[in-house]
Design a protein around this motif. Sequence first.
Motif, PDB file in Angstrom:
ATOM      1  N   LEU A  44       0.815  -1.215   0.000  1.00  0.00           N
ATOM      2  CA  LEU A  44       0.000   0.000   0.000  1.00  0.00           C
ATOM      3  C   LEU A  44       0.850   1.267   0.000  1.00  0.00           C
ATOM      4  N   ARG A  45       1.975   1.241   0.676  1.00  0.00           N
ATOM      5  CA  ARG A  45       2.770   2.464   0.854  1.00  0.00           C
ATOM      6  C   ARG A  45       4.069   2.441   0.056  1.00  0.00           C
ATOM      7  N   VAL A  46       4.173   1.557  -0.919  1.00  0.00           N
ATOM      8  CA  VAL A  46       5.395   1.511  -1.734  1.00  0.00           C
ATOM      9  C   VAL A  46       5.135   2.237  -3.052  1.00  0.00           C
ATOM     10  N   GLY A  47       6.155   2.314  -3.875  1.00  0.00           N
ATOM     11  CA  GLY A  47       6.045   3.013  -5.148  1.00  0.00           C
ATOM     12  C   GLY A  47       5.117   2.308  -6.122  1.00  0.00           C
ATOM     13  N   PHE A  48       4.628   3.086  -7.081  1.00  0.00           N
ATOM     14  CA  PHE A  48       3.672   2.555  -8.051  1.00  0.00           C
ATOM     15  C   PHE A  48       4.278   1.430  -8.882  1.00  0.00           C
ATOM     16  N   SER A  49       5.540   1.535  -9.222  1.00  0.00           N
ATOM     17  CA  SER A  49       6.180   0.499 -10.045  1.00  0.00           C
ATOM     18  C   SER A  49       6.209  -0.838  -9.321  1.00  0.00           C
ATOM     19  N   LEU A  50       6.545  -0.813  -8.036  1.00  0.00           N
ATOM     20  CA  LEU A  50       6.562  -2.053  -7.263  1.00  0.00           C
ATOM     21  C   LEU A  50       5.150  -2.618  -7.110  1.00  0.00           C
ATOM     22  N   GLN A  51       4.170  -1.738  -6.923  1.00  0.00           N
ATOM     23  CA  GLN A  51       2.786  -2.193  -6.849  1.00  0.00           C
ATOM     24  C   GLN A  51       2.390  -2.924  -8.128  1.00  0.00           C
ATOM     25  N   CYS A  52       2.727  -2.331  -9.277  1.00  0.00           N
ATOM     26  CA  CYS A  52       2.410  -2.960 -10.561  1.00  0.00           C
ATOM     27  C   CYS A  52       3.117  -4.307 -10.698  1.00  0.00           C
ATOM     28  N   GLY A  53       4.358  -4.372 -10.197  1.00  0.00           N
ATOM     29  CA  GLY A  53       5.110  -5.617 -10.275  1.00  0.00           C
ATOM     30  C   GLY A  53       4.463  -6.723  -9.457  1.00  0.00           C
ATOM     31  N   ILE A  54       4.038  -6.414  -8.243  1.00  0.00           N
ATOM     32  CA  ILE A  54       3.415  -7.424  -7.385  1.00  0.00           C
ATOM     33  C   ILE A  54       2.077  -7.876  -7.969  1.00  0.00           C
ATOM     34  N   ILE A  55       1.313  -6.933  -8.474  1.00  0.00           N
ATOM     35  CA  ILE A  55       0.027  -7.291  -9.087  1.00  0.00           C
ATOM     36  C   ILE A  55       0.252  -8.190 -10.300  1.00  0.00           C
ATOM     37  N   THR A  56       1.271  -7.886 -11.087  1.00  0.00           N
ATOM     38  CA  THR A  56       1.593  -8.717 -12.250  1.00  0.00           C
ATOM     39  C   THR A  56       1.982 -10.123 -11.823  1.00  0.00           C
ATOM     40  N   ILE A  57       2.729 -10.225 -10.737  1.00  0.00           N
ATOM     41  CA  ILE A  57       3.104 -11.547 -10.216  1.00  0.00           C
ATOM     42  C   ILE A  57       1.859 -12.347  -9.847  1.00  0.00           C
ATOM     43  N   TRP A  58       0.899 -11.694  -9.213  1.00  0.00           N
ATOM     44  CA  TRP A  58      -0.327 -12.394  -8.850  1.00  0.00           C
ATOM     45  C   TRP A  58      -1.105 -12.833 -10.082  1.00  0.00           C
ATOM     46  N   LEU A  59      -1.086 -12.019 -11.115  1.00  0.00           N
ATOM     47  CA  LEU A  59      -1.753 -12.426 -12.357  1.00  0.00           C
ATOM     48  C   LEU A  59      -1.121 -13.694 -12.922  1.00  0.00           C
ATOM     49  N   PHE A  60       0.216 -13.763 -12.893  1.00  0.00           N
ATOM     50  CA  PHE A  60       0.902 -14.968 -13.356  1.00  0.00           C
ATOM     51  C   PHE A  60       0.571 -16.166 -12.469  1.00  0.00           C
ATOM     52  N   ILE A  61       0.482 -15.939 -11.171  1.00  0.00           N
ATOM     53  CA  ILE A  61       0.131 -17.024 -10.254  1.00  0.00           C
ATOM     54  C   ILE A  61      -1.251 -17.579 -10.586  1.00  0.00           C
ATOM     55  N   TYR A  62      -2.193 -16.685 -10.846  1.00  0.00           N
ATOM     56  CA  TYR A  62      -3.544 -17.131 -11.204  1.00  0.00           C
ATOM     57  C   TYR A  62      -3.542 -17.876 -12.531  1.00  0.00           C
ATOM     58  N   LEU A  63      -2.754 -17.409 -13.493  1.00  0.00           N
ATOM     59  CA  LEU A  63      -2.660 -18.108 -14.772  1.00  0.00           C
ATOM     60  C   LEU A  63      -2.127 -19.524 -14.592  1.00  0.00           C
ATOM     61  N   ILE A  64      -1.096 -19.652 -13.767  1.00  0.00           N
ATOM     62  CA  ILE A  64      -0.503 -20.969 -13.526  1.00  0.00           C
ATOM     63  C   ILE A  64      -1.483 -21.882 -12.795  1.00  0.00           C
ATOM     64  N   LEU A  65      -2.128 -21.346 -11.753  1.00  0.00           N
ATOM     65  CA  LEU A  65      -3.099 -22.157 -11.012  1.00  0.00           C
ATOM     66  C   LEU A  65      -4.250 -22.599 -11.914  1.00  0.00           C
ATOM     67  N   GLY A  66      -4.743 -21.680 -12.738  1.00  0.00           N
ATOM     68  CA  GLY A  66      -5.820 -22.031 -13.649  1.00  0.00           C
ATOM     69  C   GLY A  66      -5.409 -23.108 -14.637  1.00  0.00           C
ATOM     70  N   PHE A  67      -4.186 -22.973 -15.175  1.00  0.00           N
ATOM     71  CA  PHE A  67      -3.678 -23.968 -16.117  1.00  0.00           C
ATOM     72  C   PHE A  67      -3.573 -25.338 -15.458  1.00  0.00           C
ATOM     73  N   LEU A  68      -3.054 -25.388 -14.246  1.00  0.00           N
ATOM     74  CA  LEU A  68      -2.872 -26.663 -13.557  1.00  0.00           C
ATOM     75  C   LEU A  68      -4.212 -27.317 -13.227  1.00  0.00           C
ATOM     76  N   ILE A  69      -5.175 -26.516 -12.784  1.00  0.00           N
ATOM     77  CA  ILE A  69      -6.484 -27.084 -12.450  1.00  0.00           C
ATOM     78  C   ILE A  69      -7.200 -27.546 -13.715  1.00  0.00           C
ATOM     79  N   ASP A  70      -7.111 -26.745 -14.798  1.00  0.00           N
ATOM     80  CA  ASP A  70      -7.730 -27.155 -16.067  1.00  0.00           C
ATOM     81  C   ASP A  70      -7.149 -28.479 -16.557  1.00  0.00           C
ATOM     82  N   ARG A  71      -5.818 -28.614 -16.482  1.00  0.00           N
ATOM     83  CA  ARG A  71      -5.179 -29.846 -16.940  1.00  0.00           C
ATOM     84  C   ARG A  71      -5.584 -31.031 -16.078  1.00  0.00           C
ATOM     85  N   ALA A  72      -5.598 -30.828 -14.778  1.00  0.00           N
ATOM     86  CA  ALA A  72      -5.999 -31.918 -13.880  1.00  0.00           C
ATOM     87  C   ALA A  72      -7.463 -32.298 -14.108  1.00  0.00           C
ATOM     88  N   TRP A  73      -8.289 -31.317 -14.412  1.00  0.00           N
ATOM     89  CA  TRP A  73      -9.705 -31.595 -14.640  1.00  0.00           C
ATOM     90  C   TRP A  73      -9.908 -32.413 -15.914  1.00  0.00           C
TER      91      TRP A  73
END
Length: 334
Positions: free
Chosen positions: A294-323
């Motif tokens: 919350l209190r860090v720079g905008f660039s770091l905020q964007c970086g962390i949010i991007t990491i979470w997007l990748f995490i969701y992509l990976i989790l979705g891919f793994l669950i889809d494949r397992a399904w």
Amino acid sequence: MRLEYIGPLLAFAVAWGVTWLCCRPGSWLHFLDHPNARSLHARPTPRTGGVGVMTGVVASGLTSAVSGGLDRSVGAALVGALLLAALGLVDDRRSVSARVRLLAQLLVAGGFLVMTGPTSGWLAGGLFLVGLVWMANLYNFMDGSDGLAGGMAVFGFSAFAVAAGLAGEAPLAWVCAGIAAAAAGFLCFNFHPARIFMGDVGSVPLGFLAGALGLVGCEAGAWPSWFPLLVFSPFIVDATVTLLQRARRGERVWQAHRTHYYQRMVQMGLGHRGTALSAYGLMLGVALSALGILRVGFSLQCGIITIWLFIYLILGFLIDRAWRRHEATGAPRP
């Protein structure tokens, strides 16, 4: 001790007590949820646990109001949630048509926006209207496994409370803490094996409150616009991606189904308890990271949010494949 300090404790106690009453077969609020095409449970179970949640929320809100710490925007959000809870209770008892529910949600969300007067213009107001209605419905869609919706409320609104407190927005912080505490009182009866479900009376207003109070916090400067989206992203991502996938396949997206990612996890053998605990880990990680940046720079905020997007992509891919493997083996679905 200031009165609002006891609000969360009162919310927990009231929610626990009312939910306990709703679990009793002799209660007039003992409406049963019978298994259907969307269900993951096999036996009829009461679905009025949301009455306990919302009663606890009201108790907490009243302590804030009596102490003079309830501002207009927060009050409008609570009133809107109560209206949706009343409609949800009727729907849980007698079933209300989807058209009537949608109209009521649009009116409540529109009324909230008119009363709070967001400063972002008409176009943004239209997006906020759609977003509030979608939040109310997606939370309802995600309320299909023991402990899931209650857990999201505990983690999500706790994050709101901490962020609002750090920003000096005490009234907002206490109300959010009360919502989290009320959800925790309900969760005592909803964690697997669930004795009661939340029902529309709880899930729809909780989704609305997530969106409405998220907007209130943005307008007050308590957090940036990405914060509520990231905090509630475990629900937002699952419900939104599932809807888009079903639309792409040409399915009737308004019909009941069991293809949400959390539903697949339950059916593939993780079960209600394992799915809930896995989701809690994700919810906690998202909430802590959102608070941490919350209190860090905008660039770091964007970086962390991007990491979470990748995490969701990976989790979705793994669950889809397992399904796909699960379906290919012809394994029976519970």
